[in-house]
Design a protein around this motif. Structure first.
Motif, PDB file in Angstrom:
ATOM      1  N   LEU A 123      52.494 -57.784 -95.342  1.00 42.47           N
ATOM      2  CA  LEU A 123      53.743 -57.431 -94.675  1.00 42.47           C
ATOM      3  C   LEU A 123      54.042 -58.386 -93.522  1.00 42.47           C
ATOM      4  O   LEU A 123      55.198 -58.769 -93.296  1.00 42.47           O
ATOM      5  N   GLU A 124      53.006 -58.764 -92.795  1.00 39.65           N
ATOM      6  CA  GLU A 124      53.190 -59.652 -91.652  1.00 39.65           C
ATOM      7  C   GLU A 124      53.751 -61.012 -92.063  1.00 39.65           C
ATOM      8  O   GLU A 124      54.382 -61.702 -91.264  1.00 39.65           O
ATOM      9  N   LYS A 125      53.534 -61.404 -93.317  1.00 39.69           N
ATOM     10  CA  LYS A 125      53.989 -62.713 -93.777  1.00 39.69           C
ATOM     11  C   LYS A 125      55.476 -62.712 -94.146  1.00 39.69           C
ATOM     12  O   LYS A 125      56.068 -63.783 -94.281  1.00 39.69           O
ATOM     13  N   ARG A 126      56.062 -61.514 -94.348  1.00 35.21           N
ATOM     14  CA  ARG A 126      57.462 -61.429 -94.745  1.00 35.21           C
ATOM     15  C   ARG A 126      58.381 -61.500 -93.517  1.00 35.21           C
ATOM     16  O   ARG A 126      57.981 -61.100 -92.423  1.00 35.21           O
ATOM     17  N   PRO A 127      59.603 -61.971 -93.695  1.00 27.09           N
ATOM     18  CA  PRO A 127      60.505 -62.089 -92.537  1.00 27.09           C
ATOM     19  C   PRO A 127      60.745 -60.763 -91.819  1.00 27.09           C
ATOM     20  O   PRO A 127      60.745 -60.704 -90.596  1.00 27.09           O
ATOM     21  N   ASP A 128      60.978 -59.688 -92.584  1.00 26.85           N
ATOM     22  CA  ASP A 128      61.204 -58.377 -91.979  1.00 26.85           C
ATOM     23  C   ASP A 128      59.970 -57.489 -92.067  1.00 26.85           C
ATOM     24  O   ASP A 128      60.065 -56.269 -91.915  1.00 26.85           O
ATOM     25  N   GLY A 129      58.813 -58.082 -92.346  1.00 31.34           N
ATOM     26  CA  GLY A 129      57.608 -57.293 -92.542  1.00 31.34           C
ATOM     27  C   GLY A 129      57.121 -56.613 -91.273  1.00 31.34           C
ATOM     28  O   GLY A 129      56.631 -55.486 -91.307  1.00 31.34           O
ATOM     29  N   LYS A 130      57.256 -57.311 -90.128  1.00 35.12           N
ATOM     30  CA  LYS A 130      56.797 -56.715 -88.874  1.00 35.12           C
ATOM     31  C   LYS A 130      57.587 -55.460 -88.539  1.00 35.12           C
ATOM     32  O   LYS A 130      57.045 -54.466 -88.046  1.00 35.12           O
ATOM     33  N   GLU A 131      58.897 -55.497 -88.819  1.00 35.18           N
ATOM     34  CA  GLU A 131      59.722 -54.308 -88.571  1.00 35.18           C
ATOM     35  C   GLU A 131      59.334 -53.174 -89.520  1.00 35.18           C
ATOM     36  O   GLU A 131      59.284 -52.000 -89.123  1.00 35.18           O
ATOM     37  N   THR A 132      59.046 -53.520 -90.772  1.00 39.49           N
ATOM     38  CA  THR A 132      58.612 -52.500 -91.729  1.00 39.49           C
ATOM     39  C   THR A 132      57.300 -51.867 -91.300  1.00 39.49           C
ATOM     40  O   THR A 132      57.140 -50.643 -91.346  1.00 39.49           O
ATOM     41  N   ARG A 133      56.358 -52.687 -90.859  1.00 36.53           N
ATOM     42  CA  ARG A 133      55.077 -52.158 -90.404  1.00 36.53           C
ATOM     43  C   ARG A 133      55.256 -51.268 -89.174  1.00 36.53           C
ATOM     44  O   ARG A 133      54.609 -50.228 -89.043  1.00 36.53           O
ATOM     45  N   LYS A 134      56.165 -51.671 -88.297  1.00 38.34           N
ATOM     46  CA  LYS A 134      56.430 -50.870 -87.103  1.00 38.34           C
ATOM     47  C   LYS A 134      56.998 -49.507 -87.488  1.00 38.34           C
ATOM     48  O   LYS A 134      56.642 -48.476 -86.890  1.00 38.34           O
ATOM     49  N   GLN A 135      57.862 -49.464 -88.509  1.00 46.53           N
ATOM     50  CA  GLN A 135      58.420 -48.188 -88.957  1.00 46.53           C
ATOM     51  C   GLN A 135      57.331 -47.284 -89.538  1.00 46.53           C
ATOM     52  O   GLN A 135      57.330 -46.072 -89.293  1.00 46.53           O
ATOM     53  N   LEU A 136      56.414 -47.862 -90.288  1.00 51.44           N
ATOM     54  CA  LEU A 136      55.319 -47.061 -90.851  1.00 51.44           C
ATOM     55  C   LEU A 136      54.437 -46.496 -89.746  1.00 51.44           C
ATOM     56  O   LEU A 136      53.995 -45.336 -89.821  1.00 51.44           O
TER      57      LEU A 136
END
Length: 916
Positions: free
Chosen positions: A556-569
């Protein structure tokens, strides 16, 4: 008793170590006359100088046999004292040491002429055998003074002749009492014991006092060393005088030197060593090795194990071997036989190899066509369910016509079962044939991911087929695919990548990071498995899922919006933790229901808990398509039950409210599985153009004892019956959907919805064996949707005796107009259509249950080997379609006319009224 903390030796993965400190002691030097008469003694280094060069070897022995090679100290030149101060590590760990382990310590001297027990130019100066465990089975630690047996090599035997701690000899001789006793030596020994206790922390440390004692001890030691030679000479003179008195010829003895004795004077050498110290005492514990494998056969799925594997062998007691009668006599002898667990007869295995050797290379098989009779036999084999076991003859037939069968997608799983994957040549050719096969269905791909199929190429082929599915279809099987990770080749080692050899893990992570809907559920399924620490799962499973979760987050960290997705989880997890806190407090409190509800409202309304306003909006874990902006505390309700679930309504970005139920203290994974299967069956029925108005509400287990479920506004049949006396369900529907011109005074759409949903849930709950069906578990929505709740008993389990196979209550039939009405006949027609349609997809449903046998689901865990067979039995696959429909009709009629369910419902109503 006071608590005693200790460690076991079998867990101590640390090499055996010892520090050789120094050699202390004196002996009377040999007279020059002896050295002149004995050239062999004249060449020994210790006879030339009291500080000659020596080295030490250490070797581990046990059972009078060496366990390691000797390890020796480095060369060191001595000037004033023989001091090495060197740590030696031996090539063996403490965890593998037996109880009778010893250290054979030998001090080696140098002599160019050799001598007894010489090794090249080295001869033994002295030896000592030091046990590693004391009489209390504790590992020795700290400093040790080892008595050096002069001119002897340490033997290391259990009954050693060179003990490091020689036992004190008892003597009643009055003459021996005349030996001079050195008070300084006794005091030094006493101080040595106290220093050892001080080093191990048994004596408290006082710095200023310790320094005084150390300086005094050094002075006393120097004084003792100066007088040691005089003490030895006095002892030698006394021994000579005693010998002269005994023999009566002391004059002759003193005038004639004895040149045959290499050591005419006594010697006392002590070797100071140090063993490692640990925080706790280390007690011996034998290492338990895992039992050897019974056979090299692959493990079968739980659905097949009860058919193929032989029962475990029984121990037969013969004469002289202790059985039940003579338990105290003789000795039980167990003989390991690796062929005990073999499921194949050796003769049949040889026959199979001979038969397949004719078709091994496939040169002629590629053009081989079956005749009409063989084609019929192959069609029968292709129609088998996933739980059916192929006979050796059927396997040989499938293998023979494997190239012809590549055009049939149903044949792939049968072909994989026919391959002997332990045969490298056969497995290599089978993998080549896989590449030529036509595309298979999803149900066959799921079967290939089960515990039966271990070959990585086969599993990768199944994953490749799943790659053609879209996100919505994949979401239907995601729960089972997460469980299938247990059967992948995922290493539990910390430094290994979880997805290195697992094609399924790579596939799921890749799809989960591309879709938030998939990623949301994938995250929560993984979290539940990571938390499950029950004995049925074990640490290896937890390690596997934690590594997959780590790789998922890393990707997830490698994707452009992955950090935001991880933060939501992570925000979802925090939100769940807040609800868990208040739910646990409410469940354990002894307050009234009104007080509990008020407490929850105050908790939710408190801005500190960050639930009144959720900014930015957060996707709901239960349904990620819904984004919540805050909670509505005024709609909160605490239900009166043993676990006191809390109803919480959340405001959404669309302006509507989304009510949910949050419950702690209950494992919702079984309910989650049933709802998932119902959702899948609804999709399968709609593909057959059969919409039965099912309403599978959403359930998500957030841990092993908590979860969320969607709240659907409805009323239970029990509540409706207490409000309306005559035909309560119909009266309830009339009140909410009146239509004087409609059938039975209802709107036609409402009655049609009721009839269809009753038919759908009756068939589905029958197939799944849902139990504990009372009127409180049967719910009816105002618009006519009928559905079931609370799936605590499935697969035929039921807490009540004589429970019906299908729950069809009188209230349901009366709302349709009675058993003679047209609507009831329509209800039965819908049941037949649904049952027939679901039987076509029986392989998919059976494979989904097969993947869940190790999921720690309560009713599956009771009999995991029979779980799939119980579902298969409800499908009645041995019958043709017409007979199967007749079979279902008999079940419907039997349950409609049964008296026991009516009595059970009345008893349940009385019990609930008494509790209220």
């Amino acid at each position: 008793m006071e608590p005693f903390s200790f460690a076991s030796s079998d867990t101590l993965d640390y090499p055996v170590s010892i520090r050789i400190i120094n050699l202390e002691g004196d002996e009377i030097p040999l007279p020059f006359s002896t050295l002149l008469a004995r050239p062999d003694l004249r060449q020994i280094g210790s006879n030339q100088s009291p500080h000659s060069d020596l080295y030490v070897t250490v070797q581990v022995w046990a059972g009078s046999k060496p366990l390691t090679v000797p390890v020796q100290t480095a060369y060191k030149s001595f000037r004033t004292e023989r001091k090495w101060n060197e740590w030696l590590k031996l090539p063996i760990n403490y965890s593998t040491l037996p109880i009778n382990s010893h250290l054979a310590i030998t001090v080696w001297d140098l002599s160019p002429v050799g001598g007894p027990q010489a090794q090249g130019h080295a001869i033994p100066f002295g030896g000592a055998t030091l046990p590693l465990f004391d009489k209390d089975n504790q590992l020795l630690k700290g400093r040790q003074k080892c008595h050096v047996h002069r001119h002897k090599k340490a033997d290391g035997n259990d009954d050693t002749s060179t003990p490091a701690f020689p036992a004190a000899k008892r003597s009643n001789s009055k003459k021996e009492k005349a030996v001079v006793v050195d008070k300084d030596a006794e005091e030094l020994d006493r101080m040595e014991r106290l220093f050892k206790k001080h080093e191990q922390g048994e004596i408290p440390r006082v710095d200023w006092l310790d320094q005084m004692v150390f300086r005094g001890f050094e002075k006393r030691g120097i004084q003792s060393a100066r007088s040691s030679l005089e003490r030895i000479q006095r002892q030698r003179a006394l021994e000579a005088q005693m010998a002269a008195t005994k023999n009566g010829d002391s004059k002759e003895k003193s005038d004639t030197p004895d040149t045959t004795d290499p050591m005419p004077g006594p010697s006392m050498f002590l070797l100071n060593v140090e063993l490692p110290r640990f925080d706790f005492p280390v007690v011996f514990a034998d290492h338990e090795y895992p039992p050897p494998p019974i056979s090299s056969l692959q493990h079968l799925s739980s659905s097949q194990s009860n058919i193929i594997l032989k029962p475990p062998p029984e121990v037969q007691f013969g004469p002289g071997i202790n059985g039940v009668a003579d338990a105290d006599e003789g000795r039980l002898i167990r003989v390991y036989d690796p062929e005990v667990g073999a499921r194949d007869n050796p003769a049949e295995s040889k026959h199979r190899r001979l038969v397949r050797s004719q078709h091994r290379h496939g040169i002629l098989d590629k053009d081989l066509k079956p005749n009409a009779k063989v084609r019929d036999e192959l069609n029968v084999i292709m129609s088998y369910s996933p739980t059916h076991v192929l006979t050796p003859e059927e396997k040989d037939l499938v293998w023979k016509f494997r190239y012809h069968l590549t055009r049939d997608k149903r044949a792939l799983t049968k072909f994989v079962k026919s391959v002997n994957w332990q045969d490298l040549a056969e497995s290599k050719q089978a993998v080549q044939v896989l590449g030529r096969w036509t595309d298979i269905d999803v149900d066959d791909a799921l079967e290939l991911l089960g515990p039966t199929f271990d070959n990585s190429e086969v599993r990768a082929y199944a994953v490749q087929r799943l790659g053609h599915s879209d996100d919505n279809e994949l979401l239907l099987y995601l729960l089972q695919l997460v469980q299938a990770l247990k059967y992948e080749h995922i290493s539990t080692e910390a430094n290994r990548d979880a997805t290195q050899k697992s094609s399924l893990a790579r596939f799921l992570i890749a799809r989960a990071v591309d879709s938030f809907m998939l990623g949301n559920y994938f995250y929560w399924y993984l979290m539940v498995e990571c938390e499950d620490s029950s004995p049925d799962q074990g640490r290896d499973n937890q390690t596997i899922y934690r590594k997959v979760a780590f790789d998922f987050m890393t990707e997830l960290e490698k994707r452009p919006d992955g950090k935001e997705t991880r933060k939501q989880l992570l925000r979802q997890a925090e939100w769940i933790a807040i609800l868990s806190k208040i739910s646990s407090e409410i469940k354990e409190s002894n307050e009234s229901m009104a007080r509990r509800t008020e407490r929850v409202k105050q908790f939710l309304a408190d801005p500190k808990n960050e639930l009144v306003t959720i900014d930015p909006p957060l996707p709901l874990p239960l349904d990620p398509s819904v984004s919540i902006t805050g909670v509505a505390p005024e709609d909160t309700i605490v239900f009166k039950s043993s676990l006191h679930p809390i109803k919480v309504a959340f405001k959404t970005t669309t302006g509507r409210k989304y009510p949910i139920l949050f419950k702690t203290g209950d494992d919702l994974r079984q309910d989650q599985l049933v709802i998932q299967i119902i959702t899948l069956m609804d999709q399968l029925l709609q593909k057959e153009n059969l919409d039965l108005k099912l309403s599978p509400y959403k359930i998500l287990a957030t841990s092993t004892n908590a979860g969320l479920s969607q709240f659907v506004p409805s009323a239970s049949f029990q509540g409706i019956a207490s409000k309306y006396r005559n035909n309560p369900a119909l009266a309830y529907l009339k009140q909410n959907n009146p239509d004087a011109s409609g059938p039975l005074g209802l709107r036609k759409e409402t009655l049609d919805t009721f009839v269809k949903s009753c038919a759908g849930y009756c068939v589905i709950t029958y197939i799944l064996g849902v139990g504990d069906r009372h009127l409180d578990n049967l719910l009816l929505a105002p618009d006519g949707h009928f559905f079931h709740a609370d799936f605590g008993f499935i697969l035929g389990r039921d807490p009540k005796p004589f429970a019906p196979a299908m729950k069809l209550s009188k209230e349901m039939v009366d709302a349709m107009g009675g058993p003679q009405s047209e609507h009831y006949r329509q209800f039965k027609q819908y049941c037949f259509l649904a049952y027939s349609a679901l039987r076509k997809s029986s392989n998919l449903i059976l494979n989904l249950f097969s993947l869940m046998v190790d999921a720690n689901i309560p009713d599956i865990k009771l009999e995991p080997d029979k779980a799939v067979l119980k579902v298969k039995e409800r499908f009645a696959l041995e019958l043709n379609e017409e007979d199967a429909i007749r079979h279902l009709e008999r079940i419907i009629d039997d349950n409609l006319n049964a008296l026991v369910p009516v009595v059970i419902d009345k008893l349940h109503e009385l019990v609930q009224a008494f509790r209220a």
